[in-house]
Design a protein around this motif. Structure first.
Motif, PDB file in Angstrom:
ATOM      1  N   THR A   1      -3.014   3.144  -2.260  1.00 22.46           N
ATOM      2  CA  THR A   1      -3.312   2.294  -3.408  1.00 22.46           C
ATOM      3  C   THR A   1      -2.070   1.477  -3.783  1.00 22.46           C
ATOM      4  O   THR A   1      -1.062   1.500  -3.083  1.00 22.46           O
ATOM      5  CB  THR A   1      -3.826   3.134  -4.601  1.00 22.46           C
ATOM      6  N   TYR A   2      -2.164   0.803  -4.903  1.00 24.24           N
ATOM      7  CA  TYR A   2      -1.028   0.035  -5.414  1.00 24.24           C
ATOM      8  C   TYR A   2       0.052   0.964  -5.966  1.00 24.24           C
ATOM      9  O   TYR A   2      -0.255   2.079  -6.399  1.00 24.24           O
ATOM     10  CB  TYR A   2      -1.479  -0.871  -6.565  1.00 24.24           C
TER      11      TYR A   2
ATOM     12  N   MET B   1      -3.147  -6.627  -0.344  1.00 26.25           N
ATOM     13  CA  MET B   1      -2.201  -5.551  -0.013  1.00 26.25           C
ATOM     14  C   MET B   1      -1.410  -5.915   1.228  1.00 26.25           C
ATOM     15  O   MET B   1      -1.955  -6.459   2.183  1.00 26.25           O
ATOM     16  CB  MET B   1      -2.920  -4.229   0.246  1.00 26.25           C
TER      17      MET B   1
ATOM     18  N   CYS C   1       0.856  -1.182   0.000  1.00 20.22           N
ATOM     19  CA  CYS C   1       0.000   0.000   0.000  1.00 20.22           C
ATOM     20  C   CYS C   1       0.895   1.235   0.000  1.00 20.22           C
ATOM     21  O   CYS C   1       1.560   1.534   0.991  1.00 20.22           O
ATOM     22  CB  CYS C   1      -0.908   0.000   1.231  1.00 20.22           C
TER      23      CYS C   1
ATOM     24  N   SER D   1      -2.641   0.535   6.798  1.00 21.30           N
ATOM     25  CA  SER D   1      -3.652   1.038   5.858  1.00 21.30           C
ATOM     26  C   SER D   1      -4.660  -0.008   5.426  1.00 21.30           C
ATOM     27  O   SER D   1      -5.625   0.311   4.735  1.00 21.30           O
ATOM     28  CB  SER D   1      -2.965   1.591   4.610  1.00 21.30           C
TER      29      SER D   1
ATOM     30  N   HIS E   1       0.787  -3.935   4.108  1.00 16.78           N
ATOM     31  CA  HIS E   1       0.654  -2.574   4.624  1.00 16.78           C
ATOM     32  C   HIS E   1       1.239  -2.492   6.036  1.00 16.78           C
ATOM     33  O   HIS E   1       1.547  -3.504   6.641  1.00 16.78           O
ATOM     34  CB  HIS E   1      -0.825  -2.176   4.655  1.00 16.78           C
TER      35      HIS E   1
ATOM     36  N   SER F   1      -7.738  -0.267  -2.722  1.00 14.21           N
ATOM     37  CA  SER F   1      -7.390  -1.273  -3.734  1.00 14.21           C
ATOM     38  C   SER F   1      -8.610  -1.847  -4.456  1.00 14.21           C
ATOM     39  O   SER F   1      -8.610  -1.940  -5.682  1.00 14.21           O
ATOM     40  CB  SER F   1      -6.559  -2.396  -3.120  1.00 14.21           C
TER      41      SER F   1
ATOM     42  N   ALA G   1      -6.975  -0.253   1.954  1.00 15.58           N
ATOM     43  CA  ALA G   1      -7.056   1.120   1.437  1.00 15.58           C
ATOM     44  C   ALA G   1      -8.053   1.160   0.281  1.00 15.58           C
ATOM     45  O   ALA G   1      -9.137   0.612   0.382  1.00 15.58           O
ATOM     46  CB  ALA G   1      -5.682   1.643   1.074  1.00 15.58           C
TER      47      ALA G   1
END
Length: 170
Positions: free
Chosen positions: A99-100, A122, A95, A127, A124, A132, A130
């Motif tokens: 996002t990616y 993800m 993350c 997060s 992280h 995604s 998030a």
């Protein structure tokens, strides 16, 4: 039985762990991707950029923020062009700013997701998933249950990842 592909980006080297920096030989997302592969017999595709991110984690996150603000698509060393053999596509990455990494989107832009089901994964440090799942809906309306793994716990997450993979990908 469904055929699964894991498309992932993973950062090796200096990373953020529970509030401090640590150097790792294998990225957290790569560890999780391999657990998914082992659990359900998935194929792996690692997204790798032509221009490497800075070795310093702090500089890297600034580079990532700039790419996000510019909605850039970093050039890849190699790219997939056909995913027709797969039913499920797991999109896995760290993350970065909610996002990616933008390199993931460079790859996704090149693919046709008709008839596919996408699964966000993800790693992280607080997060969760998030945005995604929302970000994957730009590519495909069929989004499956996501999986968020704290990066600092990636190497000990095998049981959680296997359970998720077997429940969602088989």
């Amino acid at each position: 039985m469904s055929k699964t592909l894991v498309i992932y980006y993973s950062r090796k080297g200096e990373n953020y762990f529970n509030g401090s920096l640590k150097t790792i030989d294998k990225g957290n997302t790569e560890i999780v991707a391999e657990f998914i592969r082992d659990a359900v017999g998935a194929d792996l595709f690692e997204v790798d950029t032509v221009k490497e991110y800075d070795k310093s984690y702090m500089v890297c996150i600034d580079e990532a923020k700039k790419e996000l603000r510019e909605n850039s698509r970093p050039e890849l060393k190699k790219a997939l062009s056909d995913i027709s053999a797969y039913d499920n596509i797991v999109v896995a990455g760290p993350c970065w700013w909610g996002t990616y990494p933008m390199a993931i989107f460079t790859q996704l832009d090149k693919l046709d997701f008709s008839g596919k089901k996408l699964f966000p994964v993800m790693t992280h440090e607080g997060s969760g998933l998030a945005s995604s799942a929302k970000d994957l809906k730009k590519y495909c309306s069929d989004i499956g249950e996501g999986l968020a793994i704290q990066g600092a716990c990636a190497s000990s997450s095998k049981g959680i990842v296997e359970k998720w993979a077997k429940q969602n990908l088989l």
